[in-house]
Design a protein around this motif. Structure first.
Motif, PDB file in Angstrom:
ATOM      1  N   TYR A  74      -5.034   1.543   5.229  1.00 13.26           N
ATOM      2  CA  TYR A  74      -3.662   1.708   5.690  1.00 13.26           C
ATOM      3  C   TYR A  74      -3.632   2.108   7.166  1.00 13.26           C
ATOM      4  O   TYR A  74      -2.802   1.631   7.942  1.00 13.26           O
TER       5      TYR A  74
ATOM      6  N   LEU B 236       0.626   3.954  -2.950  1.00 13.04           N
ATOM      7  CA  LEU B 236       0.203   5.319  -2.618  1.00 13.04           C
ATOM      8  C   LEU B 236       1.245   6.336  -3.064  1.00 13.04           C
ATOM      9  O   LEU B 236       0.905   7.395  -3.602  1.00 13.04           O
TER      10      LEU B 236
ATOM     11  N   TYR C  79      -6.323   4.893   2.190  1.00 15.05           N
ATOM     12  CA  TYR C  79      -5.726   5.447   3.412  1.00 15.05           C
ATOM     13  C   TYR C  79      -6.423   4.908   4.661  1.00 15.05           C
ATOM     14  O   TYR C  79      -5.783   4.722   5.702  1.00 15.05           O
TER      15      TYR C  79
ATOM     16  N   SER D 221      -3.141   8.629   9.207  1.00 18.93           N
ATOM     17  CA  SER D 221      -3.672   8.011   7.984  1.00 18.93           C
ATOM     18  C   SER D 221      -5.172   8.240   7.854  1.00 18.93           C
ATOM     19  O   SER D 221      -5.676   8.515   6.764  1.00 18.93           O
TER      20      SER D 221
ATOM     21  N   ARG E 244       0.811   6.747  -6.758  1.00 18.10           N
ATOM     22  CA  ARG E 244      -0.467   7.347  -7.137  1.00 18.10           C
ATOM     23  C   ARG E 244      -0.517   8.829  -6.795  1.00 18.10           C
ATOM     24  O   ARG E 244      -1.121   9.628  -7.526  1.00 18.10           O
ATOM     25  N   LEU E 245       0.104   9.209  -5.680  1.00 21.72           N
ATOM     26  CA  LEU E 245       0.034  10.604  -5.243  1.00 21.72           C
ATOM     27  C   LEU E 245       0.816  11.544  -6.162  1.00 21.72           C
ATOM     28  O   LEU E 245       0.700  12.763  -6.036  1.00 21.72           O
TER      29      LEU E 245
ATOM     30  N   VAL F 251      -8.303   7.073  -3.184  1.00 19.27           N
ATOM     31  CA  VAL F 251      -7.117   7.214  -2.334  1.00 19.27           C
ATOM     32  C   VAL F 251      -7.537   7.264  -0.868  1.00 19.27           C
ATOM     33  O   VAL F 251      -6.883   6.654  -0.007  1.00 19.27           O
TER      34      VAL F 251
ATOM     35  N   ILE G 141       0.838  -1.202   0.000  1.00 17.95           N
ATOM     36  CA  ILE G 141       0.000   0.000   0.000  1.00 17.95           C
ATOM     37  C   ILE G 141       0.877   1.259   0.000  1.00 17.95           C
ATOM     38  O   ILE G 141       0.598   2.221  -0.733  1.00 17.95           O
ATOM     39  N   GLU G 142       1.920   1.263   0.805  1.00 21.02           N
ATOM     40  CA  GLU G 142       2.833   2.409   0.841  1.00 21.02           C
ATOM     41  C   GLU G 142       3.396   2.691  -0.544  1.00 21.02           C
ATOM     42  O   GLU G 142       3.430   3.843  -0.998  1.00 21.02           O
TER      43      GLU G 142
END
Length: 215
Positions: free
Chosen positions: A123, A102, A120, A139, A105-106, A116, A98-99
């Motif tokens: 997460y 993300l 989160y 988060s 994607r960010l 998103v 996931i990290e």
């Protein structure tokens, strides 16, 4: 350009991966999913094996379920105030995947983006189980910033906020005790004396009241 590369040098991982990302940015999740899945076949360890997250996101976009509160990634940590690893996920691997996704994607999206935000929230649940509640709260705050809200998240934020405040107060008091042990000892002695004095006064008062009632 990418189609030309695919024509002259077919089946390159980078071509398939970049075509998938390009199609997603163009708002064409069906085509994006085709090329991302192809990139995974060409290189199963792409993005350290985290591309399954990308696939789940695209599948949710195709189904039109990105606005739902249910986990886009298909993970489940229960509905209780404290999240539970009821399915025995490998939280370390899940957290890393996931990290990584993300962070990628960010680079392309900004709030509001409920997809998103949904991720989160998942997460945050993992962080609550793996690391600490402060990270989980951060988060959850990001989830809300990106437009995700749910009753379960609101309950967990309230519970974790209260728990962290108690822990912070306890740590502060214990830190002061360690810094000034003599003062702490003096305060303890004085407090004990006051406690016993008040207890004796109340006992005598209650005893006199009982004697008066008997008379």
């Amino acid at each position: 350009i990418y189609y030309y590369i695919e024509e002259v040098s077919p089946n390159l991982y980078t071509t398939a991966s970049n075509l998938g990302t390009t199609y997603e940015l163009l708002g064409m999740p069906d085509s994006a999913l085709y090329w991302i899945k192809k990139s995974m076949r060409l290189n199963p360890q792409s993005h350290h094996g985290s591309e399954w997250v990308h696939v789940k996101i695209l599948e949710a976009q195709i189904k039109g379920t990105t606005e739902n509160d249910a986990s886009i990634l298909g993970v489940d940590f229960g509905d209780n105030v404290i999240p539970e690893n009821i399915h025995q996920y490998n939280l370390q691997n899940l957290s890393w995947d996931i990290e990584h996704q993300l962070s990628e994607r960010l680079k392309f999206v900004s709030p509001p983006n409920k997809t998103v935000g949904n991720i989160y929230f998942d997460y945050g649940n993992i962080l609550a189980l793996r690391t600490n509640l402060e990270s989980a709260l951060e988060s959850y705050a990001e989830a809300e910033r990106f437009g995700f809200n749910s009753m379960v998240m609101a309950q967990r934020r309230a519970e974790f906020t209260e728990m962290t405040m108690f822990t912070s107060t306890k740590s502060f008091i214990w830190g002061k005790i360690k810094q000034h042990p003599l003062i702490a000892f003096f305060v303890l002695i004085v407090g004990s004396i006051l406690f016993f004095w008040i207890t004796i006064k109340l006992y005598k008062k209650l005893k006199n009241r009982n004697q008066s009632a008997s008379a």
